[in-house]
Motif scaffolding. Structure first.
Motif, PDB file in Angstrom:
ATOM      1  N   ALA A 185      -9.076 -14.440  -5.451  1.00  0.00           N
ATOM      2  CA  ALA A 185      -7.932 -14.620  -6.356  1.00  0.00           C
ATOM      3  C   ALA A 185      -7.813 -13.449  -7.332  1.00  0.00           C
ATOM      4  O   ALA A 185      -6.703 -12.947  -7.575  1.00  0.00           O
ATOM      5  CB  ALA A 185      -8.069 -15.934  -7.118  1.00  0.00           C
ATOM      6  N   LEU A 186      -8.944 -13.013  -7.886  1.00  0.00           N
ATOM      7  CA  LEU A 186      -8.905 -11.853  -8.779  1.00  0.00           C
ATOM      8  C   LEU A 186      -8.428 -10.608  -8.042  1.00  0.00           C
ATOM      9  O   LEU A 186      -7.628  -9.832  -8.568  1.00  0.00           O
ATOM     10  CB  LEU A 186     -10.286 -11.607  -9.376  1.00  0.00           C
ATOM     11  N   GLY A 187      -8.928 -10.429  -6.826  1.00  0.00           N
ATOM     12  CA  GLY A 187      -8.479  -9.292  -6.026  1.00  0.00           C
ATOM     13  C   GLY A 187      -6.997  -9.369  -5.708  1.00  0.00           C
ATOM     14  O   GLY A 187      -6.283  -8.366  -5.775  1.00  0.00           O
ATOM     15  N   GLY A 188      -6.518 -10.574  -5.372  1.00  0.00           N
ATOM     16  CA  GLY A 188      -5.090 -10.739  -5.093  1.00  0.00           C
ATOM     17  C   GLY A 188      -4.227 -10.438  -6.308  1.00  0.00           C
ATOM     18  O   GLY A 188      -3.175  -9.808  -6.198  1.00  0.00           O
ATOM     19  N   CYS A 245       0.831  -1.198   0.000  1.00  0.00           N
ATOM     20  CA  CYS A 245       0.000   0.000   0.000  1.00  0.00           C
ATOM     21  C   CYS A 245       0.871   1.254   0.000  1.00  0.00           C
ATOM     22  O   CYS A 245       0.628   2.185  -0.766  1.00  0.00           O
ATOM     23  CB  CYS A 245      -0.931  -0.014   1.205  1.00  0.00           C
ATOM     24  N   ALA A 246       1.887   1.271   0.825  1.00  0.00           N
ATOM     25  CA  ALA A 246       2.788   2.426   0.875  1.00  0.00           C
ATOM     26  C   ALA A 246       3.560   2.584  -0.431  1.00  0.00           C
ATOM     27  O   ALA A 246       3.893   3.701  -0.829  1.00  0.00           O
ATOM     28  CB  ALA A 246       3.747   2.275   2.048  1.00  0.00           C
ATOM     29  N   ASP A 247       3.813   1.461  -1.120  1.00  0.00           N
ATOM     30  CA  ASP A 247       4.512   1.509  -2.400  1.00  0.00           C
ATOM     31  C   ASP A 247       3.626   2.125  -3.484  1.00  0.00           C
ATOM     32  O   ASP A 247       4.084   2.914  -4.303  1.00  0.00           O
ATOM     33  CB  ASP A 247       4.933   0.080  -2.794  1.00  0.00           C
ATOM     34  N   VAL A 248       2.349   1.749  -3.498  1.00  0.00           N
ATOM     35  CA  VAL A 248       1.416   2.249  -4.511  1.00  0.00           C
ATOM     36  C   VAL A 248       0.900   3.634  -4.138  1.00  0.00           C
ATOM     37  O   VAL A 248       0.797   4.522  -4.978  1.00  0.00           O
ATOM     38  CB  VAL A 248       0.234   1.268  -4.680  1.00  0.00           C
ATOM     39  N   LEU A 303      -0.848  -6.301  -9.384  1.00  0.00           N
ATOM     40  CA  LEU A 303      -0.658  -5.545 -10.625  1.00  0.00           C
ATOM     41  C   LEU A 303      -0.973  -4.056 -10.507  1.00  0.00           C
ATOM     42  O   LEU A 303      -0.596  -3.282 -11.391  1.00  0.00           O
ATOM     43  CB  LEU A 303      -1.544  -6.150 -11.725  1.00  0.00           C
ATOM     44  N   ALA A 304      -1.650  -3.651  -9.447  1.00  0.00           N
ATOM     45  CA  ALA A 304      -2.079  -2.253  -9.315  1.00  0.00           C
ATOM     46  C   ALA A 304      -0.884  -1.318  -9.262  1.00  0.00           C
ATOM     47  O   ALA A 304       0.100  -1.586  -8.577  1.00  0.00           O
ATOM     48  CB  ALA A 304      -2.935  -2.082  -8.063  1.00  0.00           C
TER      49      ALA A 304
END
Length: 113
Positions: A67-70, A16-19, A75-76
Motif C-alpha cells: 500500500a505504501l509503495g502504491g 512509468c513513461a509519464d514520470v 505521488l512520485a
C-alpha cells in the motif's frame, strides 16, 4: 491482491513513461524485470517469516508495504522515488502472497485442503 497486481501491471508502463520521460521500452522492461526478480527473494523470505512469526503479521506487513509503495507510485514525480516505490510495492506483494496462501490453508477445514 491479484486484482491489484493486474491493475498495477496494466497501468505502470503508462505511469512509468509519464514520470520517466526519456524511458523507452527497454528501460521500462528492465524496471519491470527487476521488480519481478524481487519476488524471487520475497516469497521464500515470507514463508520463513510466516512460519516463525505467524501468518497474519506477515500478511499485514506485506500488504502495508504494498500500500505504501502504491501510494508512492501515485505521488512520485521523478524517476528515483518512482523506482523506490515500485520496488516497495513489488516486495510487499511478494511477501503477502505466500503468507496469504498459507493463512488460507491454515483456516480451511481439512476436507477442503
Amino acid at each position: 491482491l491479484h486484482a491489484n497486481y493486474a491493475a498495477i501491471l496494466a497501468i505502470m508502463p503508462l505511469r512509468c513513461a509519464d514520470v520517466w520521460v526519456t524511458a523507452g521500452p527497454l528501460e521500462i522492461g528492465a524496471l519491470f524485470s527487476a521488480v519481478s526478480a524481487v519476488g524471487v527473494f520475497g516469497g521464500p523470505l515470507a514463508g520463513k517469516m510466516s512460519d516463525r512469526h505467524g501468518r497474519a503479521p506477515v500478511v499485514c506487513a506485506g500488504l502495508g508495504l504494498a500500500a505504501l509503495g502504491g501510494g508512492g507510485l501515485a505521488l512520485a514525480d521523478a524517476v528515483e522515488p518512482f523506482t523506490a516505490a515500485f520496488f516497495a510495492w513489488g516486495f510487499g506483494v511478494s511477501v503477502a502472497g505466500p503468507a496469504l496462501t498459507a493463512l488460507t490453508n491454515d483456516v480451511a477445514p481439512p476436507s477442503r485442503r
